[in-house]
Motif scaffolding. Structure first.
Motif, PDB file in Angstrom:
ATOM      1  N   LEU A   1      24.512   5.403 -22.531  1.00  0.00           N
ATOM      2  CA  LEU A   1      24.296   4.642 -21.300  1.00  0.00           C
ATOM      3  C   LEU A   1      22.917   4.943 -20.727  1.00  0.00           C
ATOM      4  N   PRO A   2      22.226   3.893 -20.211  1.00  0.00           N
ATOM      5  CA  PRO A   2      20.952   4.133 -19.530  1.00  0.00           C
ATOM      6  C   PRO A   2      21.168   5.018 -18.307  1.00  0.00           C
ATOM      7  N   PRO A   3      20.180   5.835 -17.943  1.00  0.00           N
ATOM      8  CA  PRO A   3      20.356   6.760 -16.810  1.00  0.00           C
ATOM      9  C   PRO A   3      20.760   6.068 -15.516  1.00  0.00           C
ATOM     10  N   GLU A   4      20.198   4.867 -15.244  1.00  0.00           N
ATOM     11  CA  GLU A   4      20.515   4.208 -13.975  1.00  0.00           C
ATOM     12  C   GLU A   4      21.983   3.783 -13.910  1.00  0.00           C
ATOM     13  N   ILE A   5      22.566   3.363 -15.054  1.00  0.00           N
ATOM     14  CA  ILE A   5      23.984   3.001 -15.065  1.00  0.00           C
ATOM     15  C   ILE A   5      24.844   4.258 -14.947  1.00  0.00           C
ATOM     16  N   LEU A   6      24.457   5.305 -15.651  1.00  0.00           N
ATOM     17  CA  LEU A   6      25.185   6.563 -15.604  1.00  0.00           C
ATOM     18  C   LEU A   6      25.215   7.116 -14.178  1.00  0.00           C
ATOM     19  N   CYS A   7      24.078   7.034 -13.477  1.00  0.00           N
ATOM     20  CA  CYS A   7      24.006   7.567 -12.111  1.00  0.00           C
ATOM     21  C   CYS A   7      24.776   6.707 -11.121  1.00  0.00           C
ATOM     22  N   THR A   8      24.836   5.396 -11.371  1.00  0.00           N
ATOM     23  CA  THR A   8      25.662   4.527 -10.528  1.00  0.00           C
ATOM     24  C   THR A   8      27.123   4.952 -10.617  1.00  0.00           C
ATOM     25  N   ILE A   9      27.556   5.316 -11.814  1.00  0.00           N
ATOM     26  CA  ILE A   9      28.923   5.817 -11.999  1.00  0.00           C
ATOM     27  C   ILE A   9      29.105   7.139 -11.254  1.00  0.00           C
ATOM     28  N   PHE A  10      28.106   8.015 -11.335  1.00  0.00           N
ATOM     29  CA  PHE A  10      28.189   9.300 -10.634  1.00  0.00           C
ATOM     30  C   PHE A  10      28.355   9.093  -9.127  1.00  0.00           C
ATOM     31  N   VAL A  11      27.588   8.156  -8.572  1.00  0.00           N
ATOM     32  CA  VAL A  11      27.664   7.887  -7.130  1.00  0.00           C
ATOM     33  C   VAL A  11      29.058   7.390  -6.754  1.00  0.00           C
ATOM     34  N   GLU A  12      29.645   6.531  -7.607  1.00  0.00           N
ATOM     35  CA  GLU A  12      30.987   6.014  -7.328  1.00  0.00           C
ATOM     36  C   GLU A  12      32.044   7.122  -7.386  1.00  0.00           C
ATOM     37  N   LEU A  13      31.769   8.162  -8.152  1.00  0.00           N
ATOM     38  CA  LEU A  13      32.721   9.264  -8.268  1.00  0.00           C
ATOM     39  C   LEU A  13      32.736  10.162  -7.032  1.00  0.00           C
ATOM     40  N   GLN A  14      31.689  10.092  -6.226  1.00  0.00           N
ATOM     41  CA  GLN A  14      31.630  10.952  -5.046  1.00  0.00           C
ATOM     42  C   GLN A  14      32.703  10.544  -4.031  1.00  0.00           C
ATOM     43  N   PRO A  15      33.521  11.481  -3.550  1.00  0.00           N
ATOM     44  CA  PRO A  15      34.579  11.143  -2.593  1.00  0.00           C
ATOM     45  C   PRO A  15      34.003  10.829  -1.220  1.00  0.00           C
ATOM     46  N   LYS A  16      34.772  10.079  -0.436  1.00  0.00           N
ATOM     47  CA  LYS A  16      34.349   9.779   0.931  1.00  0.00           C
ATOM     48  C   LYS A  16      34.361  11.037   1.787  1.00  0.00           C
ATOM     49  N   LYS A  17      35.320  11.912   1.522  1.00  0.00           N
ATOM     50  CA  LYS A  17      35.392  13.185   2.236  1.00  0.00           C
ATOM     51  C   LYS A  17      35.290  14.320   1.232  1.00  0.00           C
ATOM     52  N   ARG A  18      34.710  15.411   1.672  1.00  0.00           N
ATOM     53  CA  ARG A  18      34.554  16.552   0.795  1.00  0.00           C
ATOM     54  C   ARG A  18      35.303  17.754   1.358  1.00  0.00           C
ATOM     55  N   LEU A  19      35.934  18.481   0.470  1.00  0.00           N
ATOM     56  CA  LEU A  19      36.580  19.726   0.865  1.00  0.00           C
ATOM     57  C   LEU A  19      35.544  20.839   0.885  1.00  0.00           C
ATOM     58  N   ARG A  20      35.722  21.776   1.811  1.00  0.00           N
ATOM     59  CA  ARG A  20      34.713  22.816   2.011  1.00  0.00           C
ATOM     60  C   ARG A  20      34.388  23.580   0.726  1.00  0.00           C
ATOM     61  N   HIS A  21      35.410  23.939  -0.015  1.00  0.00           N
ATOM     62  CA  HIS A  21      35.186  24.861  -1.127  1.00  0.00           C
ATOM     63  C   HIS A  21      35.382  24.180  -2.483  1.00  0.00           C
ATOM     64  N   GLN A  22      35.155  22.896  -2.529  1.00  0.00           N
ATOM     65  CA  GLN A  22      35.225  22.162  -3.784  1.00  0.00           C
ATOM     66  C   GLN A  22      33.810  21.853  -4.253  1.00  0.00           C
TER      67      GLN A  22
END
Length: 440
Positions: A7-28
């Motif tokens: 995968l091209p880096p820009e497509i791979l990074c778009t997937i990474f951004v989508e994986l980020q949760p809306k909320k983050r746990l402190r110790h995750q």
């Protein structure tokens, strides 16, 4: 894994951004850190994509160690910074710990020209005083949201102390502010959201200080007042208070004379959401019994009403005054007080309570309702509202209540039953708190 390497880096990074949760746990461990350690290809793509590093959370020693890297990798993107010193702020910190967090604040201040949102959550208000210096004599040209929230307050807080101005260099884009009144900003005329707390006048009255603040922000669409300190029970407002752009109002304090006089004078024809947490609620009766209010014409566009820990027996007064409300939100009602028969006037033959309500939202304390009584009340409400041709269409619950009610097939056949979330509940204040990245 082989497919991902092609995968091209820009497509791979778009997937990474989508994986980020809306909320983050402190110790995750954050997603962007995880994917940057999978392989050389993923690491190169992740580190070279600034947007992936634009959400910065500072809450522990390890997160502080990553701070400089985040600021470097996110450049030139604007960043959202979430600082959580709550666990750290336990009153027994070592000099090294204090110095460590001080360094983090200084580093963020050096990059303040790229900060779009700044959220700081702490335990004690005096911690804010300890770390405020880096933000005093700087400009924040891109800052839009500023929230500084402390959970433990000193009463009275800085009653005769100084007021500190932050961002003296200016913050022209700032449109949301949530800070204590002991801090001031160079300009608030462009604010659309203002959350006030710790209003404690050292010399003049509470009402005059409050009026001075809100009239300095003529474009306000959302106003919340969380805490006020003072002992004067006769401190009231007189005359009309015109807020033509106001759409959401939250009153969560117990200075009842000020609440009543403010609501009497308030002229807000566009008000859509009202959040009340002002026990005892009976103190609002003089306002509710006023002719214009009792007729339901005071706030003609009101759609959302939140009653937090309500304690009033005369439900008819509220039902008449807020007859246009479509979504009634009961936040933390006491189990002994939650009587849907009484709240909706099912025993009354005079008129229909809450004639416009089609959505009932309830959030309880943990395991507050474990018996069949609550489910039976819902059955009665559904049947009654169908009889008077004012059907309830939606029940929105917290996860505990949802688990109880969703097991009843008869209720689910007649009403949409869902957990309360941003996609089905568009009330401003609830969504503002729910949208924070850290799971506080």
């Amino acid at each position: 894994m082989t497919d991902s390497l092609s995968l091209p880096p820009e497509i791979l990074c778009t997937i990474f951004v989508e994986l980020q949760p809306k909320k983050r746990l402190r110790h995750q461990l954050p997603v962007e850190v995880v994917v940057s350690h999978v392989c050389k290809h993923w690491r190169g793509a992740a580190i070279g994509f600034p947007q992936l590093w634009s959400r910065i959370d500072v809450y522990s020693d390890k997160s502080q160690d990553r701070l400089a890297g985040y600021l470097e990798r996110s450049n030139p993107c604007l960043v959202d910074v979430n600082i959580d010193t709550y666990d750290f702020d336990n009153g027994s910190n070592s000099l090294d710990e204090v110095a460590s967090f001080a360094h983090a604040f200084e580093l963020i201040a050096k990059h303040i020209e790229r900060v779009k949102r700044l959220f700081w959550f702490t335990r004690y208000e005096n911690t804010i005083e300890q770390y405020r210096n880096p933000f005093m004599n700087v400009a924040a040209p891109q800052l839009e949201h500023l929230r500084i929230v402390a959970t433990k307050h000193i009463v009275p807080y800085k009653r005769s102390g100084p007021s500190y101005t932050i961002f003296n260099g200016g913050a022209p884009l700032l449109n949301l502010v949530d800070i204590g009144a002991t801090w001031t900003l160079p300009c608030i005329e462009h604010l659309t959201t203002l959350i006030l707390g710790d209003i404690c006048p050292p010399f003049d009255g509470l009402a005059s200080q409050f009026l001075r603040i809100i009239t300095s922000a003529p474009n306000l669409q959302n106003l919340a007042i969380h805490r006020t300190f003072g002992t004067a029970t006769t401190d009231i407002m007189t005359g009309p208070i015109s807020m033509p752009n106001l759409r959401s109002l939250k009153l969560a304090f117990q200075h009842t004379s000020l609440i009543v006089s403010f609501l009497f004078g308030l002229q807000a024809p566009l008000l859509e959401s009202l959040w009340l947490s002002c026990r005892p609620f009976m103190a609002l009766y003089p306002f509710l019994k006023h002719a214009q209010v009792a007729s339901g014409t005071k706030f003609p566009r009101l759609k959302y009403l939140t009653l937090q820990t309500y304690d009033f027996p005369e439900c008819s007064l509220f039902a008449r005054a807020f007859s246009t409300v479509r979504c009634l939100h009961l936040l933390y009602p006491r189990n002994s007080l939650l009587n849907l028969d009484e709240l909706f006037g099912m025993s009354s033959s005079q008129y229909v309570y809450w004639p416009s309500v089609d959505t009932l939202a309830i959030q309880s304390t943990h395991d507050a309702y474990t018996s069949n009584n609550f489910v039976n009340q819902l059955h009665g409400l559904i049947h009654y509202r169908r009889q008077v041709d004012k059907k309830i269409k939606n029940f929105l619950f917290d996860s505990d209540l949802f688990e109880i009610v969703s097991r009843d097939e008869n209720i689910c056949r007649n009403v949409t039953v869902e957990t309360l979330h941003g996609n089905n509940y568009d009330e401003y204040w609830w969504n503002l708190d729910a949208s924070q990245y850290l799971q506080l």
